[in-house]
Structure formats: C-alpha cells, structure tokens
Design an enzyme around this catalytic site. Structure first.
Site, PDB file in Angstrom:
ATOM      1  N   GLN A  33      41.498  33.482  52.494  1.00 57.37           N
ATOM      2  CA  GLN A  33      42.167  32.841  51.184  1.00 57.37           C
ATOM      3  C   GLN A  33      43.574  32.595  51.985  1.00 57.37           C
ATOM      4  OE1 GLN A  33      41.469  35.193  47.433  1.00 57.37           O
ATOM      5  NE2 GLN A  33      41.461  36.584  49.159  1.00 57.37           N
ATOM      6  N   ASP A  88      45.504  44.136  45.057  1.00 56.42           N
ATOM      7  CA  ASP A  88      47.023  44.290  45.124  1.00 56.42           C
ATOM      8  C   ASP A  88      47.339  45.717  44.625  1.00 56.42           C
ATOM      9  OD1 ASP A  88      46.922  44.667  42.124  1.00 56.42           O
ATOM     10  OD2 ASP A  88      46.618  42.337  41.912  1.00 56.42           O
ATOM     11  N   GLU A 108      36.647  45.021  47.596  1.00 55.43           N
ATOM     12  CA  GLU A 108      37.388  43.863  48.092  1.00 55.43           C
ATOM     13  C   GLU A 108      36.847  43.126  49.064  1.00 55.43           C
ATOM     14  OE1 GLU A 108      39.728  41.155  48.094  1.00 55.43           O
ATOM     15  OE2 GLU A 108      40.460  42.454  46.768  1.00 55.43           O
ATOM     16  N   ASP A 140      31.510  41.604  49.769  1.00 60.43           N
ATOM     17  CA  ASP A 140      31.587  40.445  48.804  1.00 60.43           C
ATOM     18  C   ASP A 140      31.056  41.390  47.426  1.00 60.43           C
ATOM     19  OD1 ASP A 140      31.234  37.793  47.648  1.00 60.43           O
ATOM     20  OD2 ASP A 140      29.104  38.845  47.362  1.00 60.43           O
ATOM     21  N   GLY A 141      31.730  41.088  46.405  1.00 56.90           N
ATOM     22  CA  GLY A 141      31.332  41.760  45.029  1.00 56.90           C
ATOM     23  C   GLY A 141      29.795  41.589  44.810  1.00 56.90           C
ATOM     24  N   ASP A 158      38.010  41.978  38.458  1.00 55.66           N
ATOM     25  CA  ASP A 158      39.343  41.567  38.717  1.00 55.66           C
ATOM     26  C   ASP A 158      39.215  40.398  39.515  1.00 55.66           C
ATOM     27  OD1 ASP A 158      42.406  41.141  38.770  1.00 55.66           O
ATOM     28  OD2 ASP A 158      42.686  42.740  40.144  1.00 55.66           O
ATOM     29  N   THR A 160      39.660  36.193  40.983  1.00 49.67           N
ATOM     30  CA  THR A 160      40.488  35.131  40.899  1.00 49.67           C
ATOM     31  C   THR A 160      39.500  34.169  39.982  1.00 49.67           C
ATOM     32  OG1 THR A 160      39.310  34.041  42.976  1.00 49.67           O
ATOM     33  CG2 THR A 160      41.068  35.686  43.128  1.00 49.67           C
TER      34      THR A 160
END
Length: 296
Positions: A33, A88, A108, A140-141, A158, A160
């Site tokens: 990203q 975060d 994450e 990767d989730g 959570d 994006t």
C-alpha cells in the site's frame, strides 16, 4: 489556507474532502500500500492508505469502541478474539481492555503498517502491543481463516474499503472461512462503509454473509472522518438473540467489564442496530448487486 499544503482524499470520483497538512511525518509505498501519516490542526495525526483516510487521532475512538465492545459485550463470554487488519493497534487496544479475554490474535497483511503506526501513532495502540495475550501474524486474512484450525469467539474484520489489499476481505471465500473459524455462539463483525454512499457494499456483504450465517444485519455509528453519513458495520452470527439483548443485560455486562468509554454505552449499543429505511429497503428489495465479486 492557500499557504498550507492540502491533502485530498480520493475515495469518490465526483466529490470528496481535503485536509490541511501541518507536517508530513511519514510517507512510503510499502509492499502492499501507499501510506502517509501527517498532522492536521483539528484531527491530530492522520493516516491514509492509497489516498483514503483510515484513521485520525481525534475521532478513532468512535470506530474502535463500536467495532469491539458491541460484539464482545453481546457475546458475554468471549475468550479468544481474532482481529483481521487493525495494524494501527487501536482495535487491539480496545479488545485488550476486556480482562476476561485470554488470547488476541491479529492478522495483518502489511508488517510495514504495524511498524509505522507503533512509531507515528503510538496513542492508537497505547502499549497494547506489549499485552502478553497478543499474537501478531503477518499474513493475508483470507488465507489465514481458510488455513487455521483455531476457533475464535469473536472475529473483527478491520478491513479497508474493497479496493486493493482490502478487496479480498469482502468475498464469499473470506466470509466462509470466518464462519468456519468461529466457535458455537461466535460473532463476526466488519467495517462496511458509509451506507449512503457505499450502499452496494452493504447489500453485497449481506447477500454473501447470509449463505454462512443465519442472522445477518448491520449496526451503525457516525464517525466524522468517514464523511457522507453513518458508517455501517456488518454483523453475522448463528444466534439472533445476541443482536436483541435488552438494555439491562448490557448494562450489567458493561459494569462488570469495568469499561470507561468515550462513545460506547449500553444504550448506544441497543440503538445502533436501528437502521435507516433506505438501507432496510435496499436489503429487502435488491436481490443481488453486481460489483464486489459475488461469485467468490
């Protein structure tokens, strides 16, 4: 204003919002990203990924309290929690406030986000990364929930918006993996966008989740940074009663948890499941919306 640098959000093609930038703290294109963290005089430190604001110091508490305390207090006896995303650290911070939880796993995809946020957004995690119950998995989730043999009581996605790395977290293969990874009586929740502007996201998520959960709905909160109206959170369980707990039960659990929140309270919890009519109509009258890869 003209003398200040302005940063423009690019989530929507035809309109948006801007932020004045006092100081750019970090800017880098990570493996997955394009990340920037800057300071704004009203909102404090702001993090954006791929041109879209993800979190600000000023209002992050609304989002994170609602994403954690609603499912955890509705469950009532959660011991193992899985967070997908959340680099975060603020989701971890709020989950860790529940002392009855024994294990918190966070998956994450981007290790860089975790590292940058620990350095530049330390108030988000507030030391939670040092909690002995916490385990970080860089993966990767979708891959994680479809490969793990562990079971969880609450799963919090959570994610994006459904673009770039976050797109896979809105697919059926992800939802199926989450359903399989929950213990009996488990709860899945996920960020699902601002429904006035991103209604298709809610409709698609509802359609897909309904294949794997017997009770699928949404709850909501108004978060200033995410402009355009209320933000919706997907809610999915096999037990409809968890969504319909009475105020007295929630007040008792809230008191026992010893939480002091800035946005969440039991009355907000109950009221958050009341949805605007335009969303209810969309969920009942649109059988299928094309656009978010409904086949996967």
């Amino acid at each position: 204003m003209s003398q200040k640098e302005l940063w423009y959000e690019t989530l929507h093609a035809n309109f948006g919002q801007y932020f004045s930038v006092e100081n750019v703290l970090y800017r880098e294109k990570t493996e997955h990203q394009d990340l920037v963290i800057f300071e704004n005089p009203e909102l404090g430190r702001v993090m954006a990924l791929d041109g879209v604001v993800q979190t600000t110091e000023r209002d992050e508490f609304i989002y994170h309290e609602m994403m954690t305390h609603v499912p955890l207090l509705a469950h009532g006896q959660a011991k193992k929690v899985l967070i997908i995303g959340g680099g975060d650290g603020a989701m971890l911070r709020e989950v860790s406030r529940h002392k009855n939880i024994e294990q918190i796993t966070m998956v994450e995809i981007d290790a860089g986000v975790v590292e940058f946020c620990r350095q530049y957004l330390p108030n988000h995690s507030a030391g939670a990364y040092d909690d002995p119950r916490f385990k970080l998995v860089i993966d990767d989730g979708v891959n994680f929930v479809n490969q793990t043999t562990e079971k969880f009581d609450v799963i919090i996605s959570d994610c994006t918006d459904p673009i770039g790395p976050g797109e896979s977290l809105f697919t059926s293969v992800f939802y199926e993996g989450c359903a399989r990874s929950l213990n009996e009586g488990g709860i899945f929740v996920a960020q699902n966008g601002v429904c006035f502007l991103q209604q298709d996201e809610a409709v698609n998520s509802h359609n897909k989740l309904s294949h794997y959960f017997s009770d699928v709905s949404f709850y909501q909160a108004a978060i200033p940074t995410y402009y355009g109206g209320i933000m919706t959170f997907a809610w999915a369980t096999q037990n409809p009663a968890l969504r319909q707990l009475d105020l007295a039960t929630l007040q008792n659990r809230f008191a026992q948890a010893g939480l002091a929140c800035r946005y969440y309270n039991p009355a907000i919890h109950v009221g958050s499941f009341a949805l605007p009519q335009y969303l209810l109509d969309a969920l009942t009258t649109i059988p299928k919306v094309i656009g978010l890869d409904s086949s996967e």
